[in-house]
Design a protein around this motif. Structure first.
Motif, mmCIF file in Angstrom:
data_model
loop_
_atom_site.group_PDB
_atom_site.id
_atom_site.type_symbol
_atom_site.label_atom_id
_atom_site.label_comp_id
_atom_site.label_asym_id
_atom_site.label_seq_id
_atom_site.Cartn_x
_atom_site.Cartn_y
_atom_site.Cartn_z
ATOM 1 N N SER A 54 0.769 -1.216 -0.069
ATOM 2 C CA SER A 54 -0.067 0.066 0.021
ATOM 3 C C SER A 54 0.767 1.294 0.065
ATOM 4 C CB SER A 54 -0.901 0.168 1.334
ATOM 5 O OG SER A 54 -0.170 -0.048 2.534
ATOM 6 N N TYR A 55 1.980 1.210 0.458
ATOM 7 C CA TYR A 55 3.025 2.180 0.391
ATOM 8 C C TYR A 55 4.280 1.568 0.074
ATOM 9 C CZ TYR A 55 6.499 5.621 2.324
ATOM 10 O OH TYR A 55 7.410 6.732 2.457
ATOM 11 N N CYS A 56 4.803 2.096 -1.200
ATOM 12 C CA CYS A 56 6.033 1.305 -1.992
ATOM 13 C C CYS A 56 6.978 2.553 -2.233
ATOM 14 C CB CYS A 56 5.212 0.886 -3.256
ATOM 15 S SG CYS A 56 6.343 -0.344 -4.174
ATOM 16 N N PRO A 57 7.839 2.911 -1.306
ATOM 17 C CA PRO A 57 8.806 3.888 -1.570
ATOM 18 C C PRO A 57 9.975 3.447 -2.462
ATOM 19 C CG PRO A 57 9.056 2.953 0.805
ATOM 20 C CD PRO A 57 7.850 2.599 0.145
ATOM 21 N N ALA A 92 20.918 10.631 -6.476
ATOM 22 C CA ALA A 92 19.764 9.777 -6.061
ATOM 23 C C ALA A 92 18.433 10.330 -6.095
ATOM 24 C CB ALA A 92 20.204 9.115 -4.562
ATOM 25 N N ALA A 93 17.464 9.372 -6.509
ATOM 26 C CA ALA A 93 16.013 9.985 -6.616
ATOM 27 C C ALA A 93 14.900 9.387 -5.583
ATOM 28 C CB ALA A 93 15.289 9.984 -7.995
ATOM 29 N N GLY A 94 15.526 8.481 -4.713
ATOM 30 C CA GLY A 94 14.628 7.624 -3.780
ATOM 31 C C GLY A 94 14.045 8.573 -2.862
ATOM 32 N N ASN A 95 13.003 7.968 -2.097
ATOM 33 C CA ASN A 95 12.548 8.256 -0.835
ATOM 34 C C ASN A 95 13.313 8.013 0.319
ATOM 35 O OD1 ASN A 95 10.066 7.057 -2.596
ATOM 36 N ND2 ASN A 95 9.665 8.950 -1.953
ATOM 37 N N PHE A 96 14.070 6.975 0.243
ATOM 38 C CA PHE A 96 15.167 6.663 1.180
ATOM 39 C C PHE A 96 16.312 6.525 0.496
ATOM 40 C CE2 PHE A 96 11.038 6.014 3.568
ATOM 41 C CZ PHE A 96 11.156 6.335 4.984
ATOM 42 N N VAL A 97 17.407 6.341 1.357
ATOM 43 C CA VAL A 97 18.648 6.113 0.725
ATOM 44 C C VAL A 97 19.636 5.381 1.625
ATOM 45 C CG1 VAL A 97 21.056 7.131 0.100
ATOM 46 C CG2 VAL A 97 18.839 8.388 -0.359
ATOM 47 N N GLY A 98 20.047 4.362 1.038
ATOM 48 C CA GLY A 98 21.104 3.615 1.968
ATOM 49 C C GLY A 98 22.267 3.425 1.211
ATOM 50 N N PHE A 99 23.529 3.132 2.254
ATOM 51 C CA PHE A 99 24.807 3.402 1.676
ATOM 52 C C PHE A 99 25.624 1.876 1.863
ATOM 53 C CE2 PHE A 99 23.646 7.424 3.298
ATOM 54 C CZ PHE A 99 23.948 8.125 2.315
ATOM 55 N N ILE A 107 8.591 -3.469 4.184
ATOM 56 C CA ILE A 107 7.312 -3.874 4.903
ATOM 57 C C ILE A 107 7.364 -3.182 6.282
ATOM 58 C CG2 ILE A 107 8.532 -5.934 6.325
ATOM 59 C CD1 ILE A 107 5.357 -6.294 4.481
ATOM 60 N N ARG A 108 8.510 -2.781 6.990
ATOM 61 C CA ARG A 108 8.209 -1.996 8.151
ATOM 62 C C ARG A 108 7.831 -0.594 8.014
ATOM 63 N NH1 ARG A 108 11.046 -6.191 8.911
ATOM 64 N NH2 ARG A 108 11.404 -7.225 10.880
ATOM 65 N N LEU A 109 8.074 -0.031 6.773
ATOM 66 C CA LEU A 109 7.722 1.254 6.274
ATOM 67 C C LEU A 109 6.274 1.083 5.880
ATOM 68 C CD1 LEU A 109 10.770 2.403 4.076
ATOM 69 C CD2 LEU A 109 9.659 3.590 6.153
ATOM 70 N N GLU A 110 5.770 0.362 5.436
ATOM 71 C CA GLU A 110 4.298 -0.064 5.337
ATOM 72 C C GLU A 110 3.495 -0.083 6.441
ATOM 73 O OE1 GLU A 110 1.708 -2.700 1.999
ATOM 74 O OE2 GLU A 110 2.765 -3.852 3.684
ATOM 75 N N LYS A 111 4.082 -0.536 7.543
ATOM 76 C CA LYS A 111 3.338 -0.490 8.781
ATOM 77 C C LYS A 111 3.636 0.723 9.316
ATOM 78 C CE LYS A 111 4.162 -5.738 9.296
ATOM 79 N NZ LYS A 111 5.071 -6.637 10.008
ATOM 80 N N ASP A 112 4.501 1.592 9.262
ATOM 81 C CA ASP A 112 4.623 2.694 10.028
ATOM 82 C C ASP A 112 5.654 3.704 8.969
ATOM 83 O OD1 ASP A 112 5.190 4.702 11.734
ATOM 84 O OD2 ASP A 112 6.220 3.763 13.329
ATOM 85 N N PRO A 113 4.682 4.381 8.122
ATOM 86 C CA PRO A 113 5.446 5.355 7.109
ATOM 87 C C PRO A 113 6.380 6.684 7.879
ATOM 88 C CG PRO A 113 3.091 4.802 6.560
ATOM 89 C CD PRO A 113 3.282 4.254 7.916
ATOM 90 N N SER A 114 5.870 6.808 9.058
ATOM 91 C CA SER A 114 6.666 7.758 9.937
ATOM 92 C C SER A 114 8.273 7.467 10.273
ATOM 93 C CB SER A 114 5.936 8.037 11.097
ATOM 94 O OG SER A 114 6.121 7.164 12.051
#
Length: 200
Positions: free
Chosen positions: A68-71, A152-159, A176-183
């Motif tokens: 439902s939330y797919c960053p 980078a154009a993502g909503n989140f960044v990893g290194f 899956i954790r972001l889907e449960k808690d987008p904050s």
């Protein structure tokens, strides 16, 4: 027995890494780290890993999950004179992710390295999620990372380092954790070690 285990780990890469650690942290910290490496495993690693790693059926189920939330997750990698085997394995560890909304942004600070250029052209040509950011010269790991980060154009960044690998469910577990808690603003992920013997 302890020394035998230690001797088995004496590969050129590990020796170089140990010398760098000694130079950076000094003899005291080096000896502490060395003693930690020689401690016996409390839990045998092989069976533990087998128990907790995602199985093929788990990965298939993850790929079919409707978010439902797919960053978009950007994975930023500074690369400099990366050996071919490490470069390919790193890129392919992203391509094997069960979560598909990602991009890999590689800051290539080796403009003279024809092998790297050829490999990056190969992967960027077949997967638009893989991006090559040419850097005219090696300006250090921090600045190389910043150059890639700017693209980078993502909503989140990893290194990642250029010789790191991601487990195939790594990005799914974040998503899956972001889907449960987008904050959620940040994640900490642990690391594991892989063998560095290129003949295997």
């Amino acid at each position: 027995m302890k020394w035998l285990r230690f001797i088995r780990k004496l590969k050129p890469y590990n020796i170089q890494k140990g010398l760098r650690y000694l130079k950076h942290y000094g003899p005291k910290e080096f000896l502490i780290r060395l003693s930690e490496r020689m401690e016996p495993e409390e839990v045998p690693y092989g069976p533990w890993r087998e128990q907790y790693c995602a199985k093929e059926e788990d990965l298939a189920r993850q790929k079919n999950h409707k978010f439902s939330y797919c960053p978009k997750i950007s994975v930023v990698v500074p690369a400099y004179r990366t050996p071919e085997i490490f470069l390919r394995q790193m890129i392919e560890s992203l391509e094997k992710q069960s979560y598909e909304n990602w991009e890999l942004v590689i800051g290539n600070a080796s403009p003279e390295d024809e092998t790297m250029a050829r490999i990056l052209k190969e992967y960027t040509g077949k997967d638009p999620r893989v991006k090559n950011v040419p850097i005219p010269e090696n300006i250090g790991i921090a600045e190389n990372t910043n150059a890639a980060l700017a693209a980078a154009a993502g909503n989140f960044v990893g290194f990642m380092d250029h010789d790191d690998l991601l487990a195939p469910d790594a990005l799914f577990e974040i998503a899956i954790r972001l889907e449960k808690d987008p904050s959620i603003d940040a994640f900490y992920t642990d690391e594991d070690k892989v063998r560095t013997d290129l003949s295997e």
